[in-house]
Design an enzyme around this catalytic site. Structure first.
Site, PDB file in Angstrom:
ATOM      1  CB  THR A  94      -0.923   0.019   1.230  1.00  0.00           C
ATOM      2  OG1 THR A  94      -1.752  -1.151   1.216  1.00  0.00           O
ATOM      3  CG2 THR A  94      -1.818   1.247   1.220  1.00  0.00           C
ATOM      4  CE  LYS A 170      -5.042  -2.192   0.442  1.00  0.00           C
ATOM      5  NZ  LYS A 170      -3.732  -2.808   0.559  1.00  0.00           N
ATOM      6  CE  LYS A 238       1.951   0.762   5.411  1.00  0.00           C
ATOM      7  NZ  LYS A 238       1.290   0.680   4.080  1.00  0.00           N
TER       8      LYS A 238
END
Length: 297
Positions: A94, A170, A238
């Site tokens: 990701t 994503k 994150k």
């Protein structure tokens, strides 16, 4: 195919095992030597990935973040410079769409194919070869990666011929997933204040309109008191950080995502960063003076 897999965490190990099961030769690398040893015992190649790089057909990167991916691919000992010209790099991390686009350009300079290929489905589906992959890249990259994709995924979404589109999708998914986990934690602990125990919660809510895949997957971790990490708390600062950075660049307000991020940051600050992300419920429990099921909660 001869496939390198870098990153044997909960997702990467399942991917490597699925590739082996499909008959591919898998060369692996991870900072955890025990994970590499285990995969080799299950049929993985004993080759060092740096030595194997010039013979690889594909390189699947499943490390933690963009910084690690940059080092693996383009750092001092970066593998891209050693790959043959017809190899394909599959970036399953990701990352921000801009990073995926930059990685594609750098691979092109080395005449290596690149597929922006973030994954979804969790460790169980990774081990079953039933991931969903949000992919974008050139037609040639898709063709080269197809045998690996078939082994890894139940569904491959082909989102265009330009890197970055997969990572953008994503980010949308992670926005929802992170919010849903935090909302599950809020709801299950709110229920406790109303006299509804967590076990009753998971017997009722999954059959009602308020459910979500994340709720059904994560709430049982709260009920069992087992926070063994399948997806850790520290992943979300994150991932939601990537979402909010992209939103900020687009001048898009995302207040619900920002609120969810604060709960994961609070959990990490409590020392829960390496626990399963369902442990965000402990933030709510602490603030409300509640005792969650299971020892030590």
């Amino acid at each position: 195919m001869k496939i390198g897999v870098v990153g044997l965490g909960s997702m990467g190990y399942g991917i490597a095992a699925s590739l082996l099961r499909a008959g591919h030769e898998v060369v692996s690398a991870d900072v955890n030597a025990d994970a590499v040893k285990r995969l080799r015992a299950e049929g993985g190649s004993n080759e060092d990935i740096a030595a194997a790089a010039p013979k690889l057909d594909a390189l699947v990167v499943v490390v933690l973040n963009a910084g690690q991916a940059e080092e693996v691919l383009f750092g001092k000992d970066g593998l891209v410079g050693w790959l043959p010209g017809d190899a394909v790099v599959m970036l399953c991390v990701t990352v921000a769409p801009d990073f995926a686009r930059s990685a594609a350009q750098k691979c092109a300079q080395s005449e290596v194919l690149f597929l922006d290929a973030p994954i979804s489905g969790g460790s169980v589906k990774a081990a079953q070869g039933k991931l969903s992959i949000m992919a974008s890249g050139t037609p040639e990259a898709f063709i080269r990666a197809r045998p690996a994709l078939d082994a890894m995924a139940e569904t491959v979404f082909e989102l265009g011929d330009t890197a970055g589109a997969g990572s953008a999708m994503k980010a949308v998914n992670q926005m929802l997933a992170g919010v849903h986990i935090a909302a599950m934690a809020e709801a299950i602990t709110f229920g406790m204040t109303q006299g509804i125990d967590p076990e009753t919660f998971i017997n009722v809510i999954p059959r009602c309109a308020g459910t979500s895949w994340m709720l059904e997957n994560r709430a049982p971790h709260v009920v069992s008191g087992d926070f063994t990490p399948h997806s850790a708390i520290d992943i979300w600062p994150k991932d939601l950080g990537i979402v909010l950075d992209a939103a900020r660049a687009s001048k898009f307000a995302a207040p619900i995502t920002a609120a969810a991020l604060q709960q994961f940051l609070a959990a990490s600050g409590m020392g829960l960063g390496r626990e399963d992300d369902a442990a965000v419920a402990k933030v709510y429990a602490r603030n409300a003076g509640l005792t969650l099921p299971g020892a030590g909660n």
